[in-house]
Motif scaffolding. Structure first.
Motif, PDB file in Angstrom:
ATOM      1  N   LYS A   1     -29.171  -4.886  43.684  1.00 25.98           N
ATOM      2  CA  LYS A   1     -29.154  -3.925  42.563  1.00 25.98           C
ATOM      3  C   LYS A   1     -28.448  -4.521  41.341  1.00 25.98           C
ATOM      4  O   LYS A   1     -29.003  -4.538  40.235  1.00 25.98           O
ATOM      5  CB  LYS A   1     -28.434  -2.623  42.989  1.00 25.98           C
ATOM      6  N   SER A   2     -27.227  -5.002  41.566  1.00 29.67           N
ATOM      7  CA  SER A   2     -26.479  -5.564  40.433  1.00 29.67           C
ATOM      8  C   SER A   2     -27.153  -6.827  39.905  1.00 29.67           C
ATOM      9  O   SER A   2     -27.155  -7.081  38.696  1.00 29.67           O
ATOM     10  CB  SER A   2     -25.040  -5.880  40.855  1.00 29.67           C
ATOM     11  N   THR A   3     -27.730  -7.592  40.800  1.00 35.32           N
ATOM     12  CA  THR A   3     -28.404  -8.833  40.404  1.00 35.32           C
ATOM     13  C   THR A   3     -29.564  -8.539  39.451  1.00 35.32           C
ATOM     14  O   THR A   3     -29.691  -9.175  38.393  1.00 35.32           O
ATOM     15  CB  THR A   3     -28.918  -9.558  41.673  1.00 35.32           C
TER      16      THR A   3
ATOM     17  N   GLN B   1     -17.476  -2.631  40.195  1.00 32.41           N
ATOM     18  CA  GLN B   1     -17.701  -3.017  38.784  1.00 32.41           C
ATOM     19  C   GLN B   1     -18.228  -4.451  38.663  1.00 32.41           C
ATOM     20  O   GLN B   1     -17.819  -5.220  37.790  1.00 32.41           O
ATOM     21  CB  GLN B   1     -16.429  -2.827  37.963  1.00 32.41           C
ATOM     22  N   THR B   2     -19.170  -4.786  39.533  1.00 24.53           N
ATOM     23  CA  THR B   2     -19.775  -6.127  39.545  1.00 24.53           C
ATOM     24  C   THR B   2     -20.377  -6.474  38.188  1.00 24.53           C
ATOM     25  O   THR B   2     -20.177  -7.579  37.675  1.00 24.53           O
ATOM     26  CB  THR B   2     -20.906  -6.170  40.613  1.00 24.53           C
ATOM     27  N   SER B   3     -21.097  -5.523  37.626  1.00 25.97           N
ATOM     28  CA  SER B   3     -21.806  -5.817  36.373  1.00 25.97           C
ATOM     29  C   SER B   3     -20.843  -5.959  35.194  1.00 25.97           C
ATOM     30  O   SER B   3     -21.036  -6.813  34.323  1.00 25.97           O
ATOM     31  CB  SER B   3     -22.849  -4.729  36.088  1.00 25.97           C
TER      32      SER B   3
ATOM     33  N   VAL C   1     -29.053   0.907  34.407  1.00 31.49           N
ATOM     34  CA  VAL C   1     -28.039   1.530  35.271  1.00 31.49           C
ATOM     35  C   VAL C   1     -27.931   0.810  36.616  1.00 31.49           C
ATOM     36  O   VAL C   1     -28.892   0.759  37.388  1.00 31.49           O
ATOM     37  CB  VAL C   1     -28.378   3.024  35.500  1.00 31.49           C
ATOM     38  N   ASP C   2     -26.746   0.286  36.871  1.00 30.72           N
ATOM     39  CA  ASP C   2     -26.429  -0.331  38.159  1.00 30.72           C
ATOM     40  C   ASP C   2     -25.648   0.692  38.980  1.00 30.72           C
ATOM     41  O   ASP C   2     -24.688   1.274  38.484  1.00 30.72           O
ATOM     42  CB  ASP C   2     -25.574  -1.587  37.904  1.00 30.72           C
ATOM     43  N   THR C   3     -26.102   0.930  40.204  1.00 29.73           N
ATOM     44  CA  THR C   3     -25.524   2.027  40.994  1.00 29.73           C
ATOM     45  C   THR C   3     -24.804   1.512  42.251  1.00 29.73           C
ATOM     46  O   THR C   3     -25.035   0.383  42.673  1.00 29.73           O
ATOM     47  CB  THR C   3     -26.632   3.029  41.415  1.00 29.73           C
TER      48      THR C   3
HETATM   49 MG    MG Z   1     -23.869  -3.832  43.153  1.00 29.39          MG
END
Ligand code: MG
Ligand code: ATP
Length: 227
Positions: free
Chosen positions: A16-18, A44-46, A85-87
């Protein structure tokens, strides 16, 4: 009103974040006014990735910010064209709210049945909750072999859902790009970049189709056509 594209999933670590970061980088390179919204307050990866990107002096910085709810995120993003949106790791009641407010919902998944089954289940749940099927798309990620991709695509398509064109293989090159604040299309390996671009272009195409079709985002001109 901005266009909203969200990345959701039933499982952690599927990409997802990728993909959210990759799409944000594509938008930054395309000079779109975009915000990468990070709803995963714990990781909070992004946000951390965008901070690294800025610290390394990227020519295409990404504006990323963490929020606790989609409502709050959208309320603070009215001046941008695109909200990405990153979830968090697992789908929750908030996932439905995110999907309701999105023009396109992307579900990244790995190729094992362990990943595909919950993905299709979530697609079904979203559809049952009234999310139009054509707003939903699966992105095949972290693949090891071409035949894995074929089988995974067939699984999703047979269940009646759409897959984006292309796929993202599992490669160390993508990981080291992330470590340096770069994205899937910005690695040092042009073949990896091309592969990721195919998927990004497919997503972009879907977003444009939904944008034209979608009521909330229509800006009617005098002759009734979409501006
Ligand atoms: Mg993620
Ligand atoms: N195609 C890939 N090749 C190599 N590493 C990858 C690939 N995709 C993702 N990764 C790495 O796997 C890890 C998990 O990916 P990512 O953070 O995108 O998953 P996620 O779905 O956002 O996870 P979470 O549910 O925990 O938020 C990260 O370290 C990322 O760099």
């Amino acid at each position: 009103m901005p266009v909203t594209v969200s990345f959701v999933g039933q499982k952690g670590g599927v990409g997802k974040s990728t993909l959210a970061r990759a799409f944000a980088a594509v938008a930054a390179r395309g000079k779109l006014k975009a915000k990468l919204v990070d709803l995963d307050l714990n990781q909070q990866t992004s946000v951390r990735w965008a901070t690294t990107r800025a610290a390394r002096g990227s020519t295409f910085p990404v504006d990323a910010e963490a929020f606790s709810t989609i409502e709050d995120a959208l309320a603070h993003s009215q001046s941008v064209d695109l909200v990405i949106v990153d979830t968090p790791g697992h789908a929750s009641p908030e996932t439905l709210e995110i999907a309701r407010k999105s023009h396109v919902v992307v579900l990244p998944t790995g190729a094992s049945t362990d990943d595909l089954y919950p993905t299709v289940l979530l697609l079904y749940e979203l559809e049952q909750m009234g999310i139009p099927k054509d707003r939903l798309a699966v992105a095949l990620c972290r693949l090891l072999e071409l035949r894995e991709e074929h089988a995974a695509r067939k699984y999703v398509n047979t269940a009646g859902y759409e897959t984006l064109h292309g796929s993202i293989p599992e490669r160390a090159g993508y990981r080291s790009a992330h470590n340096q604040g770069q994205s899937l299309t910005e690695t040092t390996d042009q073949a990896l970049n091309r592969r990721a671009r195919t998927l990004m272009e497919s997503l972009l195409e879907k977003v444009l189709v939904q944008l034209k079709a979608s009521k909330p985002c229509e800006k009617q001109t005098g002759n009734g056509s979409i501006a």
